[in-house]
Design a protein around this motif. Structure first.
Motif, PDB file in Angstrom:
ATOM      1  N   PRO A 162      49.816  17.917  -4.867  1.00 43.73           N
ATOM      2  CA  PRO A 162      50.765  17.234  -5.699  1.00 43.73           C
ATOM      3  C   PRO A 162      52.233  17.819  -5.841  1.00 43.73           C
ATOM      4  N   GLU A 163      53.074  16.985  -5.562  1.00 42.04           N
ATOM      5  CA  GLU A 163      54.438  17.369  -6.042  1.00 42.04           C
ATOM      6  C   GLU A 163      54.932  17.730  -7.479  1.00 42.04           C
ATOM      7  N   PRO A 164      55.359  18.745  -7.769  1.00 41.01           N
ATOM      8  CA  PRO A 164      55.632  19.097  -9.335  1.00 41.01           C
ATOM      9  C   PRO A 164      56.459  17.917  -9.922  1.00 41.01           C
ATOM     10  N   PHE A 165      55.844  17.517 -10.864  1.00 39.39           N
ATOM     11  CA  PHE A 165      56.771  16.684 -11.925  1.00 39.39           C
ATOM     12  C   PHE A 165      57.033  15.246 -11.418  1.00 39.39           C
ATOM     13  N   THR A 166      55.808  14.789 -10.279  1.00 43.63           N
ATOM     14  CA  THR A 166      55.722  13.563  -9.766  1.00 43.63           C
ATOM     15  C   THR A 166      54.507  13.027  -9.742  1.00 43.63           C
ATOM     16  N   THR A 167      54.124  11.964  -9.382  1.00 40.01           N
ATOM     17  CA  THR A 167      52.745  11.301  -8.883  1.00 40.01           C
ATOM     18  C   THR A 167      52.565  11.417  -7.434  1.00 40.01           C
ATOM     19  N   PHE A 168      53.376  11.802  -6.594  1.00 41.08           N
ATOM     20  CA  PHE A 168      53.263  12.071  -5.126  1.00 41.08           C
ATOM     21  C   PHE A 168      52.632  13.026  -4.680  1.00 41.08           C
ATOM     22  N   CYS A 169      52.010  13.047  -3.655  1.00 42.31           N
ATOM     23  CA  CYS A 169      51.390  14.331  -2.891  1.00 42.31           C
ATOM     24  C   CYS A 169      52.077  14.489  -1.650  1.00 42.31           C
ATOM     25  N   GLN A 170      52.191  15.454  -1.303  1.00 43.79           N
ATOM     26  CA  GLN A 170      52.832  16.168   0.011  1.00 43.79           C
ATOM     27  C   GLN A 170      51.698  16.675   0.994  1.00 43.79           C
ATOM     28  N   ASP A 171      51.664  15.773   2.306  1.00 44.80           N
ATOM     29  CA  ASP A 171      50.748  16.574   3.085  1.00 44.80           C
ATOM     30  C   ASP A 171      51.173  17.610   3.859  1.00 44.80           C
ATOM     31  N   TYR A 172      50.293  18.416   4.445  1.00 45.04           N
ATOM     32  CA  TYR A 172      50.583  19.577   5.369  1.00 45.04           C
ATOM     33  C   TYR A 172      49.376  20.039   6.142  1.00 45.04           C
ATOM     34  N   TYR A 173      49.673  20.583   7.171  1.00 44.87           N
ATOM     35  CA  TYR A 173      48.381  20.614   8.196  1.00 44.87           C
ATOM     36  C   TYR A 173      48.089  22.256   8.270  1.00 44.87           C
ATOM     37  N   ALA A 174      46.830  22.311   8.392  1.00 44.05           N
ATOM     38  CA  ALA A 174      46.423  23.615   8.139  1.00 44.05           C
ATOM     39  C   ALA A 174      45.847  24.092   9.590  1.00 44.05           C
ATOM     40  N   PHE A 175      46.564  24.804  10.340  1.00 43.38           N
ATOM     41  CA  PHE A 175      46.306  25.131  11.698  1.00 43.38           C
ATOM     42  C   PHE A 175      47.224  26.396  11.990  1.00 43.38           C
ATOM     43  N   SER A 176      46.973  27.184  13.011  1.00 41.32           N
ATOM     44  CA  SER A 176      47.600  28.065  13.450  1.00 41.32           C
ATOM     45  C   SER A 176      48.068  28.330  15.047  1.00 41.32           C
ATOM     46  N   MET A 177      49.359  28.407  15.095  1.00 42.00           N
ATOM     47  CA  MET A 177      49.699  28.514  16.529  1.00 42.00           C
ATOM     48  C   MET A 177      49.346  30.016  17.177  1.00 42.00           C
ATOM     49  N   LEU A 178      48.534  29.780  18.107  1.00 39.63           N
ATOM     50  CA  LEU A 178      48.178  31.015  18.781  1.00 39.63           C
ATOM     51  C   LEU A 178      49.097  31.641  19.927  1.00 39.63           C
ATOM     52  N   SER A 179      49.521  30.959  20.861  1.00 37.02           N
ATOM     53  CA  SER A 179      50.326  31.151  21.941  1.00 37.02           C
ATOM     54  C   SER A 179      50.965  29.804  22.533  1.00 37.02           C
ATOM     55  N   VAL A 180      52.172  30.296  23.328  1.00 39.12           N
ATOM     56  CA  VAL A 180      52.647  29.211  24.191  1.00 39.12           C
ATOM     57  C   VAL A 180      52.355  29.834  25.491  1.00 39.12           C
ATOM     58  N   ILE A 181      51.903  28.987  26.398  1.00 36.61           N
ATOM     59  CA  ILE A 181      51.583  29.665  27.777  1.00 36.61           C
ATOM     60  C   ILE A 181      52.278  28.719  28.773  1.00 36.61           C
ATOM     61  N   ARG A 182      53.454  29.679  29.081  1.00 35.15           N
ATOM     62  CA  ARG A 182      54.626  28.992  30.250  1.00 35.15           C
ATOM     63  C   ARG A 182      53.934  29.217  31.728  1.00 35.15           C
ATOM     64  N   GLU A 183      53.811  28.031  32.159  1.00 36.80           N
ATOM     65  CA  GLU A 183      53.337  28.282  33.761  1.00 36.80           C
ATOM     66  C   GLU A 183      54.632  28.147  34.539  1.00 36.80           C
ATOM     67  N   GLU A 184      54.480  28.307  35.736  1.00 33.58           N
ATOM     68  CA  GLU A 184      55.788  28.273  36.775  1.00 33.58           C
ATOM     69  C   GLU A 184      56.190  26.846  36.902  1.00 33.58           C
ATOM     70  N   LYS A 185      55.171  25.848  37.034  1.00 32.97           N
ATOM     71  CA  LYS A 185      55.719  24.596  36.857  1.00 32.97           C
ATOM     72  C   LYS A 185      55.851  24.121  35.236  1.00 32.97           C
ATOM     73  N   GLU A 186      56.969  23.937  35.054  1.00 32.52           N
ATOM     74  CA  GLU A 186      57.286  23.707  33.416  1.00 32.52           C
ATOM     75  C   GLU A 186      56.405  22.628  32.852  1.00 32.52           C
ATOM     76  N   ASP A 187      55.987  21.571  33.769  1.00 31.66           N
ATOM     77  CA  ASP A 187      55.200  20.232  33.168  1.00 31.66           C
ATOM     78  C   ASP A 187      53.701  20.690  32.994  1.00 31.66           C
ATOM     79  N   GLN A 188      53.518  22.104  33.345  1.00 33.91           N
ATOM     80  CA  GLN A 188      51.874  22.492  33.331  1.00 33.91           C
ATOM     81  C   GLN A 188      51.912  23.603  32.007  1.00 33.91           C
ATOM     82  N   SER A 189      52.993  23.779  31.286  1.00 32.26           N
ATOM     83  CA  SER A 189      52.743  24.618  30.223  1.00 32.26           C
ATOM     84  C   SER A 189      51.803  23.939  29.083  1.00 32.26           C
TER      85      SER A 189
END
Length: 77
Positions: free
Chosen positions: A31-58
């Motif tokens: 819940p957002e403080p002082f409001t009736t709204f809720c804020q969403d967030y995502y619970a995940f961790s970024m482990l790595s970005v794997i860059r390939e020689e061909k950019e579209d395979q990263s």
């Protein structure tokens, strides 16, 4: 990061809608403080970005609900 280390720039924009659809438990709300709204967030961790020689395979590796998930930048799979 810029080649002269002077600043950052956006190289990839990742839409996680497919990840959220496959793992809805990663969405948490608080819940957002002082409001009736809720804020969403995502619970995940970024482990790595794997860059390939061909950019579209990263890919991105995420830890989602104690599972390793790969995300291809080219097609969002």
């Amino acid at each position: 990061m810029a080649s002269d280390y002077s600043g950052w720039f956006v190289k990839y924009h990742v839409g996680l809608d497919g990840v959220v659809a496959a793992f809805p438990a990663i969405v948490h709300s608080y819940p957002e403080p002082f409001t009736t709204f809720c804020q969403d967030y995502y619970a995940f961790s970024m482990l790595s970005v794997i860059r390939e020689e061909k950019e579209d395979q990263s890919l991105l590796l995420l830890n989602v609900s104690n599972k390793v998930v790969s995300y291809r930048f080219k097609d969002g799979t």
